[in-house]
Write a protein that holds these residues in place. Sequence first.
Motif, PDB file in Angstrom:
ATOM      1  N   GLY A 287      28.845  48.124  19.994  1.00  0.00           N
ATOM      2  CA  GLY A 287      28.195  46.828  19.900  1.00  0.00           C
ATOM      3  C   GLY A 287      27.704  46.296  21.230  1.00  0.00           C
ATOM      4  N   PHE A 288      27.622  47.175  22.244  1.00  0.00           N
ATOM      5  CA  PHE A 288      27.234  46.803  23.602  1.00  0.00           C
ATOM      6  C   PHE A 288      28.154  45.725  24.171  1.00  0.00           C
ATOM      7  N   ASN A 289      29.426  45.788  23.805  1.00  0.00           N
ATOM      8  CA  ASN A 289      30.432  44.950  24.441  1.00  0.00           C
ATOM      9  C   ASN A 289      30.948  45.670  25.676  1.00  0.00           C
ATOM     10  N   ALA A 290      31.162  44.931  26.752  1.00  0.00           N
ATOM     11  CA  ALA A 290      31.590  45.536  28.015  1.00  0.00           C
ATOM     12  C   ALA A 290      33.061  45.927  27.952  1.00  0.00           C
ATOM     13  N   ARG A 291      33.373  47.092  28.526  1.00  0.00           N
ATOM     14  CA  ARG A 291      34.756  47.554  28.683  1.00  0.00           C
ATOM     15  C   ARG A 291      34.929  48.041  30.119  1.00  0.00           C
ATOM     16  N   LEU A 292      35.648  47.281  30.913  1.00  0.00           N
ATOM     17  CA  LEU A 292      35.887  47.668  32.302  1.00  0.00           C
ATOM     18  C   LEU A 292      36.893  48.807  32.341  1.00  0.00           C
ATOM     19  N   GLY A 293      36.581  49.863  33.102  1.00  0.00           N
ATOM     20  CA  GLY A 293      37.458  51.023  33.169  1.00  0.00           C
ATOM     21  C   GLY A 293      37.659  51.510  34.582  1.00  0.00           C
ATOM     22  N   ASP A 294      38.246  52.698  34.705  1.00  0.00           N
ATOM     23  CA  ASP A 294      38.528  53.383  35.966  1.00  0.00           C
ATOM     24  C   ASP A 294      39.401  52.535  36.892  1.00  0.00           C
ATOM     25  N   PHE A 295      40.717  52.629  36.669  1.00  0.00           N
ATOM     26  CA  PHE A 295      41.683  51.892  37.470  1.00  0.00           C
ATOM     27  C   PHE A 295      42.335  52.774  38.530  1.00  0.00           C
ATOM     28  N   GLY A 296      41.623  53.829  38.939  1.00  0.00           N
ATOM     29  CA  GLY A 296      42.186  54.747  39.922  1.00  0.00           C
ATOM     30  C   GLY A 296      42.426  54.124  41.281  1.00  0.00           C
ATOM     31  N   LEU A 297      41.686  53.079  41.627  1.00  0.00           N
ATOM     32  CA  LEU A 297      41.871  52.402  42.916  1.00  0.00           C
ATOM     33  C   LEU A 297      42.612  51.084  42.781  1.00  0.00           C
ATOM     34  N   ALA A 298      42.984  50.715  41.560  1.00  0.00           N
ATOM     35  CA  ALA A 298      43.578  49.398  41.316  1.00  0.00           C
ATOM     36  C   ALA A 298      44.951  49.262  41.976  1.00  0.00           C
ATOM     37  N   ARG A 299      45.305  48.035  42.300  1.00  0.00           N
ATOM     38  CA  ARG A 299      46.605  47.729  42.890  1.00  0.00           C
ATOM     39  C   ARG A 299      47.216  46.529  42.179  1.00  0.00           C
ATOM     40  N   GLN A 300      48.529  46.565  41.998  1.00  0.00           N
ATOM     41  CA  GLN A 300      49.258  45.436  41.431  1.00  0.00           C
ATOM     42  C   GLN A 300      49.970  44.684  42.540  1.00  0.00           C
ATOM     43  N   VAL A 301      49.861  43.370  42.528  1.00  0.00           N
ATOM     44  CA  VAL A 301      50.569  42.547  43.506  1.00  0.00           C
ATOM     45  C   VAL A 301      51.160  41.346  42.776  1.00  0.00           C
ATOM     46  N   GLU A 302      52.182  40.784  43.350  1.00  0.00           N
ATOM     47  CA  GLU A 302      52.752  39.568  42.782  1.00  0.00           C
ATOM     48  C   GLU A 302      51.773  38.417  42.996  1.00  0.00           C
ATOM     49  N   HIS A 303      51.748  37.502  42.046  1.00  0.00           N
ATOM     50  CA  HIS A 303      50.851  36.349  42.159  1.00  0.00           C
ATOM     51  C   HIS A 303      51.178  35.551  43.423  1.00  0.00           C
ATOM     52  N   ASP A 304      50.123  35.091  44.080  1.00  0.00           N
ATOM     53  CA  ASP A 304      50.230  34.263  45.287  1.00  0.00           C
ATOM     54  C   ASP A 304      50.845  34.997  46.471  1.00  0.00           C
ATOM     55  N   LYS A 305      50.869  36.337  46.401  1.00  0.00           N
ATOM     56  CA  LYS A 305      51.375  37.109  47.524  1.00  0.00           C
ATOM     57  C   LYS A 305      50.208  37.731  48.259  1.00  0.00           C
ATOM     58  N   SER A 306      50.257  37.697  49.586  1.00  0.00           N
ATOM     59  CA  SER A 306      49.169  38.247  50.382  1.00  0.00           C
ATOM     60  C   SER A 306      49.143  39.757  50.243  1.00  0.00           C
ATOM     61  N   PRO A 307      47.961  40.356  49.990  1.00  0.00           N
ATOM     62  CA  PRO A 307      47.886  41.798  49.809  1.00  0.00           C
ATOM     63  C   PRO A 307      48.084  42.532  51.125  1.00  0.00           C
ATOM     64  N   ASP A 308      48.593  43.759  51.015  1.00  0.00           N
ATOM     65  CA  ASP A 308      48.756  44.599  52.196  1.00  0.00           C
ATOM     66  C   ASP A 308      47.420  45.180  52.612  1.00  0.00           C
ATOM     67  N   ALA A 309      47.307  45.490  53.892  1.00  0.00           N
ATOM     68  CA  ALA A 309      46.095  46.131  54.393  1.00  0.00           C
ATOM     69  C   ALA A 309      46.140  47.618  54.075  1.00  0.00           C
ATOM     70  N   THR A 310      45.017  48.149  53.618  1.00  0.00           N
ATOM     71  CA  THR A 310      44.888  49.579  53.328  1.00  0.00           C
ATOM     72  C   THR A 310      43.536  50.034  53.852  1.00  0.00           C
ATOM     73  N   ALA A 311      43.273  51.308  53.713  1.00  0.00           N
ATOM     74  CA  ALA A 311      41.924  51.793  54.012  1.00  0.00           C
ATOM     75  C   ALA A 311      40.981  51.267  52.939  1.00  0.00           C
ATOM     76  N   ALA A 312      39.854  50.730  53.361  1.00  0.00           N
ATOM     77  CA  ALA A 312      38.896  50.197  52.390  1.00  0.00           C
ATOM     78  C   ALA A 312      38.397  51.318  51.501  1.00  0.00           C
ATOM     79  N   ALA A 313      38.375  51.060  50.221  1.00  0.00           N
ATOM     80  CA  ALA A 313      37.916  52.064  49.262  1.00  0.00           C
ATOM     81  C   ALA A 313      37.014  51.383  48.256  1.00  0.00           C
TER      82      ALA A 313
END
Length: 725
Positions: free
Chosen positions: A528-554
């Motif tokens: 139905g041409f509804n969007a489905r976001l995929g590919d979570f290979g680069l995704a990161r989980q963090v706690e809410h309101d916590k500053s993210p760690d520095a990594t290599a930009a990807a």
Amino acid sequence: MSELAIHFFFFWVFFSSVITGSAATAGDGAAKTEFDFGTLTLSNLKLLGDAHLNNGSVRLTRDLPVPNSGAGRALYSKPVRFRSPGNSSPATFSTFFSFSVTNLNPSSIGGGLAFLLSPDSDRLGPAGGLLGLSEAAGFLAVEFDTLMDVEFEDINGNHVGVDLNSVVSSQVGDLGAVGVELKSGDLVNAWIDYDGSTRIFNVSVSYSNLKPEDPILSFPLDLDQFVNDFMYVGFSGSTQGSTEIHSVEWWSFTSSFDSSTSPNSGSSPPSSSPPPPPPTTTLMNPSASSANEAKSPPPSLAPSESNSASSTTQKDSKSSSCHNQLCKQGPGAVAGVATAGAFVFALFAGGLIWFYSKKTKRVNSNKSDSFASEIIKMPKEFSYKQLKQATKCFNANRVIGHGAFGTVYKGILPDTGDIIAVKRCSHSGQGNDEFLSELSIIGTLRHRNLVRLQGWCHEKGEILLVYDLMPNGSLDKALFEARTPLPWPHRRKILLGVASALAYLHQECENQVIHRDVKTSNIMLDEGFNARLGDFGLARQVEHDKSPDATAAAGTMGYLAPEYLLTGRASEKSDVFSYGAVVLEVASGRRPIERDANNNNGKIGGGACSNLVEWVWGLHREGQLMAAADARLGGEFDEAEMRRILLVGLACSHPDPLARPAMRGVVQMLNGEAEVPMVPRAKPSTTFSTSDLLMSLQDSVSDCNAMITISTSSSEKSFDGGDIV
């Protein structure tokens, strides 16, 4: 040889010697035929007329740029039994196939294709509206017709019909009623099922890989009147002064007889009708196709020492003497041995499984536990064998995309016919880590605008993820490779769907999920041409309101936020910037980075690369924002709506991450529930403390016009993100 292997060896020798005779007694009437494109070989397929192979698919008509009339036929080379002596019911069969009708000249239509049951494998019918079917020979066909022909009483040029010895269909269904357009060029899925006991014939058609609950055609049919004992199955197609191309991308077929009505094992075919070679069982050994050339055995020959080889051509020669002895002793002995064999098999197999599980439990416990913690919430575990067969041994022709640290293949599960997408990890340590990350993250996510994970596989040192296959492909292909422009209502709905998915990831999950790779090639489109976001290979989980760690930009240049490039810290605001680039890409029909582009007559940008975000900011500065709208739409959009969405894209692309809206607010803006924040005419610049510059630009910036300027303050650096692409 290991102890386990020795146990299995003696078990196999013993069990084979017990059951071979009983297996060999299966009567012809109980024959089962089963195959699919994953098990077929060239010797199993017979091509007639214009039919030919093309990159793993079967094309029934020629690939010519000029209109022509021709026909082609592709058949499974072995005859399939549809009627059995002593069995009052015809065979039950089902088939699933995926096909497409493409056209090199859209104004030139005509012909179509059909699934076919034919009494012979050598006759090809005429071209044109006859679809290569021959009324003189008799046939049963399910046609997919692309031209309305008054001569054949067609209802329109987009229908499915059941033809019984005539191209005038006895049952017809309008494919438009189920939302399928044959001439669209899209992949169409079809299911044809016949129940030999109830004698009900069903035809289902859909773009989706899920079989519709209600068939488009369902009616009673006495198959006995239209089939011989043996028939050939396959496809027929034709052109009628057109440039249509009829391609079968996948095919699976199975037929069998109801075991409750099968004839006795000692039955023989009537002497008046000598059968052709038996239709074979599951084609797990395609190399055995030389049996196709075997001559028919004489009728009514009882098994004996002299003819056992010919009467059991599909059995191992080592079992023939056992088979003859059992047949001489009669069906009682056969039944006794079969029962004893099954009993011994159950005892031995149970003991062996208990022994092996006890022996290996301690060895594998640590390994299993470490991986089980990652996939405990996964919906289903697939076997490596299943996915290897579904993707035709991970054939290069099945590749449909390349994600972060993995390749994505199209697959079709042989048991169900479901079409899937299989993501295969690249064989590197980093690739495995990324896959485990993707598996642990997406397995816990549930949202209508996220690609659904069906399951996983972790065998043979590989990690495989199984997703729903989206029939309309990725958003970037719909924007830049489709024959017709993606309509504005579809674009608006897609942008809203992606915004909703990101709002869920950022604000509604137990832990915040930062995607880090939001781009049009990772946005899939369902039927139905509804969007489905995929590919979570680069995704990161963090706690809410916590500053993210520095990594290599990807990620992908053109979608990366300037602060992420400089600091390596991905946050929900860097996802918002990526989304802003997607919004501008969808609205303008331009890629985020274009090389050798005409940069608006030289007014904006320069050099070898054009940055979309910078280009739109430049148009906004000059008061020409609406010039960014995709010209291919021909003005078929609401101007106020287009302006709103372009401003949303700029707001999300603001150089200062603190000035970007949250994704929940973006959803409200797109729905008209909130006003778009004030977007300045001139693109602002932002500053970063030198303590934030944690990584070198040389690993993050492409060679297209990278520029960092030093401000008058020695403690700060000013960054113009538009010059980094």
